[in-house]
Enzyme design. Sequence first.
Site, mmCIF file in Angstrom:
data_model
loop_
_atom_site.group_PDB
_atom_site.id
_atom_site.type_symbol
_atom_site.label_atom_id
_atom_site.label_comp_id
_atom_site.label_asym_id
_atom_site.label_seq_id
_atom_site.Cartn_x
_atom_site.Cartn_y
_atom_site.Cartn_z
ATOM 1 N N HIS A 31 12.490 10.179 1.212
ATOM 2 C CA HIS A 31 11.123 9.997 0.762
ATOM 3 C C HIS A 31 11.152 9.443 -0.661
ATOM 4 O O HIS A 31 12.148 9.617 -1.384
ATOM 5 C CB HIS A 31 10.372 11.333 0.763
ATOM 6 N N CYS A 60 9.429 4.965 0.414
ATOM 7 C CA CYS A 60 8.166 4.381 -0.017
ATOM 8 C C CYS A 60 8.186 4.158 -1.520
ATOM 9 O O CYS A 60 8.920 4.800 -2.268
ATOM 10 C CB CYS A 60 7.014 5.299 0.349
#
Length: 477
Positions: free
Chosen positions: A315, A358
């Site tokens: 992440h 991301c």
Amino acid sequence: LLVVSEELDEAELAALKFLSLGYVPMRKLEAIRKAQEFFEALQEKGMIEAGNLDFLKELLYRISRIDLLEAQLGSSREEMERELQIPGRARVSAYRYLLFQLSEDITEDELKSFKFLLGKELPKCRLNPKTTMLDIFTEMEKKGILGEDNLSILKRVCAEINISLSKRIEEYELNLFGEEEMLITEEQRGSTGGPEAGLASSVAPDSPGSWNESSKVSQFLEAYKMTSRPRGVCLILNNHDFAKAREAVPEPKNMKNRNGTDVDAAALRRVFSKLHFTIAEYRDLTAEEIRKTVNIYQREDHKDKDCFVCCILSHGKKGIIYGVDGHEVPIQELTTSFTGQNCRSLAGKPKVFFVQACQGDACQKGVTIETDSGEQDSSVETDARFQPDCIPAEADFLLGMATLQDYVSYRSPRQGTWYIQALCQHLEYSCPRGEDILTILTAVNQEVSRKTCKPNAEKQMPQPSFTLRKKLIFPVS
């Protein structure tokens, strides 16, 4: 090798040594007096070996010993001309071959003029009657007054002695840099620190104004050495289970487990194993464990390796990745660990980072689906610790980001991420064809940008950036 070495005279050996600078240290080459010793030095560096004499073939072709090329190595002038047209196949740099050609064309009287005009620049003991033009070029490089992007003094001296020599240098610069870069003055180069100064630029191969003709770039741009076995380490940091982050107090924004990441890790292992990298995979690391793992490979001796690759699957948000504990690690902190100053054995060698995470939580169509942001709200992140330049300004870095800043990247729990799967497929297809990494990443951009996440047509656009100075090609053989 013995037969070939016995056929080479002193001047030809000197030429071979000069053309091999960059692969064998100058100090070692200066101590070599026999061709057998030269071949041994190339073998130590992995430049020639049983079943792979491509570099030796190129050297003999460059010094016009076509007789040895045909009789001893089973090749020919025509075959070598075809081979060297393939992008990235030439090992001798265009710059060094230019200097060799100049040395071949200079007459005895012109050589004397060179020695006279450079009398103030070079030690007089180095300008004795036995000094050759290649010797002068080597001394100029030692003094820092001659280099791949530092030809002004040589061009000025050539203009005084023989204008045709100066024209040859101008043609080389025009082919290599293009017309616009030729307009940069020496004062501008000095003030900006040369072509390697400044921040990493986004990939735009063959963009208008960057080069005169892309075909000329392919012909003259040197490739990084990529012959060591193994090529180097491929470090894979694969974070799947974020239970620690969800258990944290206060709990960070919701981070789901990254189902599908193991499909990506398996693809990376398969591809980089085929490309002759040693695979080192670590799973479910906290932020501190990520730092410690990176420090292990920063301190490792990479002197016998040609490259370093790091793939990060986690992440993330702007400029950072998350450990499985929800704590942040700036991407720039990881990349800067491998600069020439912090990891000397990788100085001058390509350092490649692929980051599947991301860089924000915005969707191109504004709808939240399963992403690698680890966040469910739709607000645009404005982290004060964010630094937009994730790779150092220092040369020889490549950073492949799965998505643009501020945006999410997409992952299928069964098929893996759009970016890593496209990257591995294109590496597997294009590396055996001799394509360089920037061409491959452009194809990855195209493929990923065409994907659509229905029903709301969300899109993703990867973003490579780099400070590479040469073509980066991963041979499969």
